[in-house]
Design a protein around this motif. Structure first.
Motif, PDB file in Angstrom:
ATOM      1  N   UNK A 130       0.802  -1.218   0.000  1.00 17.77           N
ATOM      2  CA  UNK A 130       0.000   0.000   0.000  1.00 17.77           C
ATOM      3  C   UNK A 130       0.842   1.280   0.000  1.00 17.77           C
ATOM      4  N   UNK A 131       2.152   1.169   0.176  1.00 18.38           N
ATOM      5  CA  UNK A 131       2.993   2.343   0.391  1.00 18.38           C
ATOM      6  C   UNK A 131       2.994   3.272  -0.825  1.00 18.38           C
ATOM      7  N   UNK A 132       2.999   4.580  -0.557  1.00 17.91           N
ATOM      8  CA  UNK A 132       3.023   5.602  -1.604  1.00 17.91           C
ATOM      9  C   UNK A 132       4.272   6.459  -1.448  1.00 17.91           C
ATOM     10  N   UNK A 133       4.505   7.315  -2.434  1.00 22.09           N
ATOM     11  CA  UNK A 133       5.725   8.121  -2.425  1.00 22.09           C
ATOM     12  C   UNK A 133       5.836   8.990  -1.178  1.00 22.09           C
ATOM     13  N   UNK A 134       4.734   9.613  -0.761  1.00 22.08           N
ATOM     14  CA  UNK A 134       4.818  10.479   0.417  1.00 22.08           C
ATOM     15  C   UNK A 134       5.069   9.660   1.682  1.00 22.08           C
ATOM     16  N   UNK A 135       4.630   8.399   1.682  1.00 22.48           N
ATOM     17  CA  UNK A 135       4.933   7.522   2.814  1.00 22.48           C
ATOM     18  C   UNK A 135       6.430   7.208   2.853  1.00 22.48           C
ATOM     19  N   UNK A 136       7.005   6.988   1.683  1.00 22.93           N
ATOM     20  CA  UNK A 136       8.440   6.713   1.599  1.00 22.93           C
ATOM     21  C   UNK A 136       9.231   7.879   2.184  1.00 22.93           C
ATOM     22  N   UNK A 137       8.820   9.096   1.864  1.00 27.43           N
ATOM     23  CA  UNK A 137       9.516  10.277   2.379  1.00 27.43           C
ATOM     24  C   UNK A 137       9.429  10.341   3.897  1.00 27.43           C
ATOM     25  N   UNK A 138       8.261  10.078   4.417  1.00 29.20           N
ATOM     26  CA  UNK A 138       8.097  10.124   5.873  1.00 29.20           C
ATOM     27  C   UNK A 138       8.913   9.021   6.543  1.00 29.20           C
ATOM     28  N   UNK A 169       4.506   3.512  11.854  1.00 32.67           N
ATOM     29  CA  UNK A 169       3.956   4.235  10.709  1.00 32.67           C
ATOM     30  C   UNK A 169       3.815   3.293   9.512  1.00 32.67           C
ATOM     31  N   UNK A 170       4.838   2.475   9.294  1.00 29.04           N
ATOM     32  CA  UNK A 170       4.766   1.518   8.195  1.00 29.04           C
ATOM     33  C   UNK A 170       3.551   0.607   8.356  1.00 29.04           C
ATOM     34  N   UNK A 171       3.375   0.048   9.546  1.00 27.84           N
ATOM     35  CA  UNK A 171       2.277  -0.893   9.768  1.00 27.84           C
ATOM     36  C   UNK A 171       0.911  -0.220   9.669  1.00 27.84           C
ATOM     37  N   UNK A 172       0.858   1.073   9.980  1.00 29.08           N
ATOM     38  CA  UNK A 172      -0.427   1.772   9.894  1.00 29.08           C
ATOM     39  C   UNK A 172      -0.946   1.794   8.458  1.00 29.08           C
ATOM     40  N   UNK A 173      -0.035   1.670   7.491  1.00 27.46           N
ATOM     41  CA  UNK A 173      -0.433   1.679   6.083  1.00 27.46           C
ATOM     42  C   UNK A 173      -1.208   0.419   5.704  1.00 27.46           C
ATOM     43  N   UNK A 174      -1.103  -0.611   6.536  1.00 24.51           N
ATOM     44  CA  UNK A 174      -1.815  -1.861   6.261  1.00 24.51           C
ATOM     45  C   UNK A 174      -3.312  -1.730   6.505  1.00 24.51           C
ATOM     46  N   UNK A 175      -3.710  -0.676   7.212  1.00 26.32           N
ATOM     47  CA  UNK A 175      -5.129  -0.415   7.478  1.00 26.32           C
ATOM     48  C   UNK A 175      -5.799  -1.591   8.183  1.00 26.32           C
TER      49      UNK A 175
END
Length: 255
Positions: A130-138, A169-175
């Motif tokens: 699910x990761x997006x570019x803005x997630x990568x930056x964070x 933060x990474x795991x939060x992307x799993x929803x």
């Protein structure tokens, strides 16, 4: 780099318990809660943080009246918060002893780390998908804090928290909010063991290198590689923490 323990790590069990009993809490611990939090939730969250960071040591007494005075509330919300923490395994009640921070034990170590590895392995795959570019930056910014803490002995006490901030933060992307909530509890319980490694610079550097590998896999959107690197890193951390825990007995064992 020297592996000499920090002054905090050298503190005896009696010193840690004394500091905890006096509740020498940070000055911002009684700040106003966010609008989404109840008083009970705010108190429980602050106590979780103090337990995870080692400021409330295993076996430390949690006096209701003193806690209530510190937070500026009645005894009732403090009692509710402690009951919540007891249900999560962070606090225990003993006859004629009141509420105390749960002791550390080999049984707890095995339980929380087994659950963490399972949950984090699954959440990693889902998150990377699910990761997006803005997630990568964070995440890159969070990784920089990990690297800084690993290479500055003065920042070693902050390493575990920085590592968890990245992962959470990474795991939060799993929803998967319920899984994440369960993992939050496992983190607090396991952080007490992870912090035992903070006396050894080589271990911290190795842990940071593992997180760098995880991030590289995340940037490539390679979920399988991220899972494998994470699993290896956690298994190594488990072994190192267990070795330190056993060597520290009886200072950390059940009271």
């Amino acid at each position: 780099m020297s592996s000499e323990p920090s002054s905090r790590a050298k503190a005896s069990p009696s010193d840690r318990s004394s500091r905890a009993i006096k509740l020498d809490l940070p000055s911002d611990a009684g700040s106003q809660p966010q609008v989404t939090e109840t008083v009970e939730q705010r108190i429980a969250q602050e106590l979780r943080r103090l337990i995870a960071e080692g400021d409330l040591a295993p076996g430390a007494h949690l006096p209701l009246r003193q806690l209530a005075a510190h937070f500026g509330v009645s005894i009732t919300p403090v009692r509710v918060a402690l009951i919540e923490l007891a249900a999560a395994g962070l606090v225990v009640s003993r006859p004629h002893s009141g509420m105390r921070v749960a002791p550390m034990s080999l049984e707890e170590f095995e339980e929380v780390w087994t659950i963490r590895v399972s949950l984090e392995w699954w959440l990693t795959r889902r998150a990377v998908e699910q990761v997006r570019d803005h997630d990568i930056e964070r995440l890159r910014g969070a990784l920089e804090k990990i690297q800084h803490a690993a290479h500055s002995k003065a920042e070693w006490p902050e390493y575990v928290g920085h590592s968890w901030n990245y992962r959470r933060y990474l795991y939060s992307l799993a929803d998967r909010p319920q899984m994440l909530s369960n993992l939050d509890t496992m983190y607090v319980r396991s952080a007490r063991y992870s912090r035992l490694m903070l006396v050894d610079g080589d271990r911290i550097h190795r842990a940071a290198a593992s997180m760098e590998e995880v991030h590289a896999a995340v940037e490539r959107r390679d979920a399988t590689a991220a899972q494998e690197v994470l699993r290896r890193g956690m298994e190594w951390t488990m072994e190192a923490a267990l070795k330190q825990f056993v060597s520290d007995l009886p200072a950390t064992h059940e009271w």
